[in-house]
Design an enzyme around this catalytic site. Sequence first.
Site, PDB file in Angstrom:
ATOM      1  N   GLU A  63     -13.360 -10.777 -45.465  1.00  0.00           N
ATOM      2  CA  GLU A  63     -13.238  -9.936 -44.274  1.00  0.00           C
ATOM      3  C   GLU A  63     -14.053 -10.525 -43.128  1.00  0.00           C
ATOM      4  O   GLU A  63     -15.238 -10.820 -43.281  1.00  0.00           O
ATOM      5  CB  GLU A  63     -13.776  -8.557 -44.636  1.00  0.00           C
ATOM      6  CG  GLU A  63     -14.099  -7.678 -43.472  1.00  0.00           C
ATOM      7  CD  GLU A  63     -14.919  -6.453 -43.896  1.00  0.00           C
ATOM      8  OE1 GLU A  63     -15.374  -6.396 -45.055  1.00  0.00           O
ATOM      9  OE2 GLU A  63     -15.092  -5.586 -43.044  1.00  0.00           O
ATOM     10  N   ASP A 101     -17.330  -6.374 -46.970  1.00  0.00           N
ATOM     11  CA  ASP A 101     -18.646  -5.759 -46.808  1.00  0.00           C
ATOM     12  C   ASP A 101     -18.789  -4.540 -47.702  1.00  0.00           C
ATOM     13  O   ASP A 101     -17.809  -3.859 -47.999  1.00  0.00           O
ATOM     14  CB  ASP A 101     -18.844  -5.321 -45.347  1.00  0.00           C
ATOM     15  CG  ASP A 101     -19.176  -6.514 -44.452  1.00  0.00           C
ATOM     16  OD1 ASP A 101     -19.638  -7.542 -44.982  1.00  0.00           O
ATOM     17  OD2 ASP A 101     -18.953  -6.402 -43.230  1.00  0.00           O
ATOM     18  N   ASP A 147     -19.606  -1.681 -47.078  1.00  0.00           N
ATOM     19  CA  ASP A 147     -19.690  -0.451 -46.284  1.00  0.00           C
ATOM     20  C   ASP A 147     -18.312   0.224 -46.212  1.00  0.00           C
ATOM     21  O   ASP A 147     -17.364  -0.203 -46.867  1.00  0.00           O
ATOM     22  CB  ASP A 147     -20.221  -0.760 -44.873  1.00  0.00           C
ATOM     23  CG  ASP A 147     -19.323  -1.768 -44.149  1.00  0.00           C
ATOM     24  OD1 ASP A 147     -18.218  -2.060 -44.639  1.00  0.00           O
ATOM     25  OD2 ASP A 147     -19.755  -2.270 -43.091  1.00  0.00           O
ATOM     26  N   ASP A 192     -16.036   0.429 -43.807  1.00  0.00           N
ATOM     27  CA  ASP A 192     -14.962  -0.427 -43.301  1.00  0.00           C
ATOM     28  C   ASP A 192     -14.505  -1.415 -44.367  1.00  0.00           C
ATOM     29  O   ASP A 192     -13.313  -1.639 -44.560  1.00  0.00           O
ATOM     30  CB  ASP A 192     -15.448  -1.233 -42.086  1.00  0.00           C
ATOM     31  CG  ASP A 192     -15.221  -0.450 -40.799  1.00  0.00           C
ATOM     32  OD1 ASP A 192     -14.643   0.652 -40.886  1.00  0.00           O
ATOM     33  OD2 ASP A 192     -15.642  -0.948 -39.737  1.00  0.00           O
TER      34      ASP A 192
END
Length: 638
Positions: free
Chosen positions: A431, A504, A506, A508
Amino acid sequence: MTSTRGADSYGAKDITVLEGLEAVRRRPGMYIGSTGPRGLHHLVWEVVDNAVDEAMAGYCTKIEVTLLGDGGVRVVDNGRGIPVDIHKKTKRSALTTVLTTLHAGGKFEQGAYTVSGGLHGVGVSVVNALAERLVAEVRRDGHIWTQEFHRGKPATKNPVKGRAVKKTGTTITFWPDPEIFTETTTFDYDTVASRLRELAFLNKGLEISLVDERADPAVQETFLYKGGLVDFVQYLNENREPIHRHVIDLSDVSDDAEVEVAMQWTKSYTEAILSFANNINTHEGGTHEEGFRKALTKAVNDFARKKNLLKDKDPNLTGEDVREGLTAVISVKVRQPQFEGQTKTKLGNTEIRSYVEKALNRMLPEWLERYSPEARRIVDKCITAAKAREAARKAREITRRKSLLESTSLPGKLADCSSRDPARSELFIVEGDSAAGPAKQARDSETQAILPIRGKILNVEKARLAKALQNQEIQGIITAVGTGIGDDFDIAKARYHKIIMLTDADVDGSHIRTLLLTLLFRHMRGLIDAGYVYIAQPPLYRVKVGSKVHYLKDDEALEEFRREHPKVNPTRFKGLGEMNPDELWETTMNPETRTLVRVEMEDAARAEEIFSTLMGDDVARRKAFIQQNAKDVRFLDV
Ligand code: 0RA
């Protein structure tokens, strides 16, 4: 109870028996696939499948599974009870034999449908071998009979006769052996509940309940579906909008096999077809699905021509056109099922292809004629799909033509590996460009390729294939992977045997991972079935204790670490881009030190539910789902 030991010393037969079970304990993976959570749950499936076999034979109406507070599992059924009488040859009770002899599945009678030969069906003796303790209670011949075992060894020579009872049935209670299941011995409620729900759908009228006594107060759920597969299709379509009212429900019974199909078209663009053979989910399809698809394409085309919805000049609708938006469950019962394929979930019996095809060639046209206003709506939808396919074909042509030209055709952003051996090659889908930099620097360029993707990729749950294929990120993934998609998909063309999603840690990142998984699940599912899809586990925290650096996966890991080192001051990585190449290599990419989580879709119905809810249109439903199923969603996040 064991005081008679001296008198009934073990004979030669007992020794071979115990050697058999010893073999199971030495190489448990050979019998239950793994000693991880999946293998652990196999023990439950094995016992429950036996009770379901009893129901399929027509003798059992109720099964109750209890997850006990002390870590055991109890499965109670009201079938005939495992026979307890003494076998002349073995001089052992049939119950003892069934529980201590490999592959003495116990169904002595011929002609019953059982799951034997499948992923399950290894025999309840395997459960016994891998249980620290197992207690069998049989209600039969007017009494209750009890026999206890430890790691497969009977504590008494024969079952002990207890009080008089009128009813019949079997109760198996076992405690998985922590010496074998070193990773975990904890059963997952949702995993068990999903399988039991599935079995209840597949066996109309069979009542299966699940009690979790580990919770306080205990949790209880009962699965009982009078509509069987029709209820299953309605359940799968909860997040979809059907385009016709009646769920199509067709069934046929012959001397050698049975088939039942339920299906309904929806406004969705994807197909959701689940198939089963003897209650085993055949993820990889097989002859029953082939027969189904062939008959379906023919019936819809014949009907469309007959009603002049397709004109003479129009080409036939393809299978893909006909299946767009279709939710279907196909269940066959086969006397001697042959399970093939990577995960032994592909039905191989050739006679079943023509059996299913012929049965449906007869029943499908009848249904379409009888419900012809609904059938016309179905055909309209298929024709719209055909038009969209034409656009998709053009877009796909572009990706295909590109892939023929090898190096120039591969996406420009791909940093490919130098090895041309797919078995050694890995593709990291990374990503964001900031993370791609360190990943490219860190990688072993011989075996590791990096494909950066920018931001969110298109949600394929909400778009037709044609649109998906116009999306650059998606095109890039498809060309890099090499297998093609949809009906063109060919696993043999995979350029890498590990496709690793690196996003990641997180919100997102987890959203992007879900979008990627949706693409793979909907259009390249063979990659998941082949076990080629993985999720990388980059750490979220770095902590320093003295001069030593530790990396911690998530908040939970940090909390645990803090219990031993209360004073540490962790740094939180805001994204992969913040890690230096050495750190990224060591924690996430180095095959020697990293952890990868393989994406598995054992429970296809649950995967359907997860993807259609998470990626579908209904926002309120999605929110509710995430709140109720935080754990399942985490399963996607891993
Ligand atoms: C062997 C023979 C028969 C039934 C069973 C085994 C049986 C096994 C299990 C395992 C769990 N529940 C079960 N219920 C039955 C047939 C017995 C007969 O002919 O009466």
